[in-house]
Design a protein around this motif. Structure first.
Motif, PDB file in Angstrom:
ATOM      1  N   VAL A 136      44.583  42.665  50.527  1.00 58.17           N
ATOM      2  CA  VAL A 136      45.530  43.568  49.865  1.00 58.17           C
ATOM      3  C   VAL A 136      46.173  42.908  48.662  1.00 58.17           C
ATOM      4  O   VAL A 136      46.217  43.479  47.559  1.00 58.17           O
ATOM      5  N   LEU A 137      46.690  41.691  48.841  1.00 61.31           N
ATOM      6  CA  LEU A 137      47.356  41.012  47.729  1.00 61.31           C
ATOM      7  C   LEU A 137      46.362  40.682  46.610  1.00 61.31           C
ATOM      8  O   LEU A 137      46.702  40.757  45.427  1.00 61.31           O
ATOM      9  N   SER A 138      45.137  40.318  46.970  1.00 61.77           N
ATOM     10  CA  SER A 138      44.122  40.047  45.944  1.00 61.77           C
ATOM     11  C   SER A 138      43.770  41.323  45.187  1.00 61.77           C
ATOM     12  O   SER A 138      43.596  41.307  43.963  1.00 61.77           O
ATOM     13  N   ALA A 139      43.694  42.452  45.907  1.00 62.15           N
ATOM     14  CA  ALA A 139      43.406  43.727  45.248  1.00 62.15           C
ATOM     15  C   ALA A 139      44.539  44.128  44.314  1.00 62.15           C
ATOM     16  O   ALA A 139      44.300  44.596  43.194  1.00 62.15           O
ATOM     17  N   VAL A 140      45.784  43.926  44.758  1.00 64.89           N
ATOM     18  CA  VAL A 140      46.932  44.212  43.901  1.00 64.89           C
ATOM     19  C   VAL A 140      46.873  43.361  42.634  1.00 64.89           C
ATOM     20  O   VAL A 140      47.111  43.839  41.519  1.00 64.89           O
ATOM     21  N   PHE A 144      46.710  45.009  38.948  1.00 69.34           N
ATOM     22  CA  PHE A 144      47.822  44.780  38.029  1.00 69.34           C
ATOM     23  C   PHE A 144      47.420  43.959  36.808  1.00 69.34           C
ATOM     24  O   PHE A 144      47.895  44.213  35.703  1.00 69.34           O
ATOM     25  N   TYR A 145      46.564  42.954  37.013  1.00 75.30           N
ATOM     26  CA  TYR A 145      46.315  41.973  35.950  1.00 75.30           C
ATOM     27  C   TYR A 145      44.863  41.899  35.493  1.00 75.30           C
ATOM     28  O   TYR A 145      44.552  41.131  34.579  1.00 75.30           O
ATOM     29  N   HIS A 146      43.970  42.665  36.151  1.00 74.73           N
ATOM     30  CA  HIS A 146      42.534  42.602  35.825  1.00 74.73           C
ATOM     31  C   HIS A 146      42.009  41.167  35.956  1.00 74.73           C
ATOM     32  O   HIS A 146      41.195  40.715  35.145  1.00 74.73           O
ATOM     33  N   THR A 147      42.495  40.479  36.959  1.00 81.46           N
ATOM     34  CA  THR A 147      42.091  39.092  37.195  1.00 81.46           C
ATOM     35  C   THR A 147      40.716  39.048  37.853  1.00 81.46           C
ATOM     36  O   THR A 147      40.500  39.725  38.861  1.00 81.46           O
ATOM     37  N   PRO A 148      39.794  38.245  37.333  1.00 82.63           N
ATOM     38  CA  PRO A 148      38.449  38.176  37.914  1.00 82.63           C
ATOM     39  C   PRO A 148      38.402  37.253  39.129  1.00 82.63           C
ATOM     40  O   PRO A 148      37.607  36.318  39.207  1.00 82.63           O
ATOM     41  N   MET A 180      50.162  30.699  39.413  1.00 80.94           N
ATOM     42  CA  MET A 180      49.140  30.031  38.609  1.00 80.94           C
ATOM     43  C   MET A 180      48.075  31.021  38.144  1.00 80.94           C
ATOM     44  O   MET A 180      47.707  31.053  36.960  1.00 80.94           O
ATOM     45  N   VAL A 181      47.597  31.861  39.056  1.00 82.97           N
ATOM     46  CA  VAL A 181      46.547  32.816  38.710  1.00 82.97           C
ATOM     47  C   VAL A 181      47.080  33.892  37.760  1.00 82.97           C
ATOM     48  O   VAL A 181      46.430  34.262  36.777  1.00 82.97           O
ATOM     49  N   PHE A 225      55.852  39.854  37.400  1.00 86.40           N
ATOM     50  CA  PHE A 225      55.107  39.626  36.169  1.00 86.40           C
ATOM     51  C   PHE A 225      54.327  40.865  35.720  1.00 86.40           C
ATOM     52  O   PHE A 225      53.486  40.777  34.835  1.00 86.40           O
ATOM     53  N   ALA A 226      54.611  42.011  36.339  1.00 85.31           N
ATOM     54  CA  ALA A 226      53.918  43.249  35.970  1.00 85.31           C
ATOM     55  C   ALA A 226      54.939  44.347  35.682  1.00 85.31           C
ATOM     56  O   ALA A 226      55.048  45.318  36.442  1.00 85.31           O
ATOM     57  N   PRO A 227      55.723  44.226  34.611  1.00 81.26           N
ATOM     58  CA  PRO A 227      56.728  45.259  34.322  1.00 81.26           C
ATOM     59  C   PRO A 227      56.123  46.639  34.088  1.00 81.26           C
ATOM     60  O   PRO A 227      56.805  47.643  34.278  1.00 81.26           O
TER      61      PRO A 227
END
Length: 385
Positions: A136-140, A144-148, A180-181, A225-227
């Motif tokens: 869940v947290l990884s999906a969020v 939110f951030y389009h993190t790969p 960090m991520v 970090f996602a306003p």
């Protein structure tokens, strides 16, 4: 300069620390990588420091408690150009770091391990973490951030020391891993992922991790970090739904599917409108603050928006809204006067009154937001001595 620092945070890990250091030393010897093993000790009282020193590892004392505090101090003290960090509980394999080193040498700024791709042994991760918390947290994080990154909280990761120091990470607890991520993504660092394995840790005591507390800390950081997601998107939806509903009901009752919506719904629509507008204002103010102090990067779209948020423009908008509020108030007073200031039909007086309250509130919010935004953008000058 040393090429690689293998960094392990430590708090009373005497049962497993030796195994981890031996594996790390064997890796450096086998691979020929010029490196060191660094233990960031967070106040161990079980002899962990002596074990580490006896095996040739370098030990630094970190008086500030917390996983993030230990790692932050360790990164600053590292002599390596690259750093690979991992827990000292023998759950990660320090004897197989080649995939991380390969990607770092190829130019990656951050190389994340992925336990779901590499393999999670039986009982290595609690079901709550494996099937709910981490996914869940990884999906969020990805939304939110389009993190790969498919495993946001993998504790085994490698990075360029210079690149990570440039992010100025400062969370002291377990949420350091997420920070960090997140910040690496926001500042466009080169992030890659490699499979890694996870096995049950070798400790007889419970882990330092507290599932619900630390999960909440990670989620709070993801939102902080996602306003856009915290303020802007929900605020925009509430604002427009409230505005359209409010304007429609200002003209009179609205019947939908046999259900009549009237002044009570209009009051709720006004509340939704005000809340949405305030959240959008919070987004603007928080983004100005975050960009100002290098917590978030800026963008051309945001800079265009910020250039329009001036005290003058805010006062003009606020003045117009306050004028409408004054006219609506006078309209209500005149309607009351027409009855000899006696009893009124609530449905008649509620509409102009609600309009006055909503416009007055929006006007004050506009003006105060403009002044606060201007204050946040003032030049910072050093205090005279």
């Amino acid at each position: 300069m040393t090429e690689l620092t293998i960094l392990m945070p430590c708090l009373n890990e005497a049962e497993t620390l030796e195994t981890c250091i031996v594996k790390a030393n064997d890796y450096l010897k086998r691979s020929g990588v010029d490196g060191e093993v660094l233990i960031a000790d967070n106040g161990s009282t079980d002899g962990s420091q002596d074990i580490a020193k006896g095996l040739g590892a370098r030990v630094i004392d970190v008086p500030v408690k917390g996983y993030g505090a230990a790692l932050g101090a360790g990164i600053k003290a590292a002599k390596g150009r690259f750093v690979i960090m991992g827990d000292s509980d023998d759950s990660y394999d320090f004897s197989n770091l080649d995939p991380f080193v390969k990607e770092l040498r190829d130019g990656a700024d951050l190389v994340m391990g992925n336990r779901f791709k590499g393999g999670i042994e039986k009982d290595a991760m609690p079901p709550l973490h494996r099937y709910l918390g981490n996914p869940v947290l990884s999906a969020v994080g990805r939304i939110f951030y389009h993190t790969p990154v498919g495993d946001f909280h993998c504790g085994l990761r490698g990075f360029s020391r210079e690149a990570i120091l440039g992010l100025h990470l400062n969370t002291p607890g377990m949420e350091f891993a997420s920070e960090m991520v997140i910040r690496a993504t926001l500042f466009d660092l080169d992030i890659r992922e490699v499979p890694t394995t996870l096995k049950p840790d070798g400790r007889s005591r419970p882990p330092h991790l507290r599932s619900w507390r630390d999960g909440w800390l990670h989620l709070k950081l993801l939102l902080t970090f996602a306003p856009y997601w915290l303020f802007y998107y929900p605020g925009l939806v509430m604002f427009w739904v409230g505005l359209v509903s409010f304007l429609a009901l200002m003209l009179g009752p609205v019947v939908v599917g046999g259900i009549t919506f009237d002044v009570a719904t209009m009051i709720l629509a006004g509340a939704l409108l005000l809340t949405g507008f305030q959240m959008v204002c919070f987004y603007v103010l928080s983004r100005i603050f975050a960009v100002r102090f290098n917590l978030l990067p800026t963008s051309r779209r945001f800079e265009r928006l910020r250039s329009k948020i001036t005290v003058d423009n805010a006062c003009i908008l606020g003045g117009i809204l306050l004028l409408i509020a004054m006219i609506a108030t006078l309209s209500g007073v005149f309607s009351w006067g027409a009855t000899g200031f006696g009893d009124l039909d609530a449905r008649e007086i509620v509409r102009p009154t609600t309009l006055a309250v909503v416009c007055a509130s929006l006007g004050v919010q506009s003006i105060t937001t403009g002044f606060l935004a201007s204050m946040l953008q003032q030049e910072i000058r050093p205090n005279p001595k």
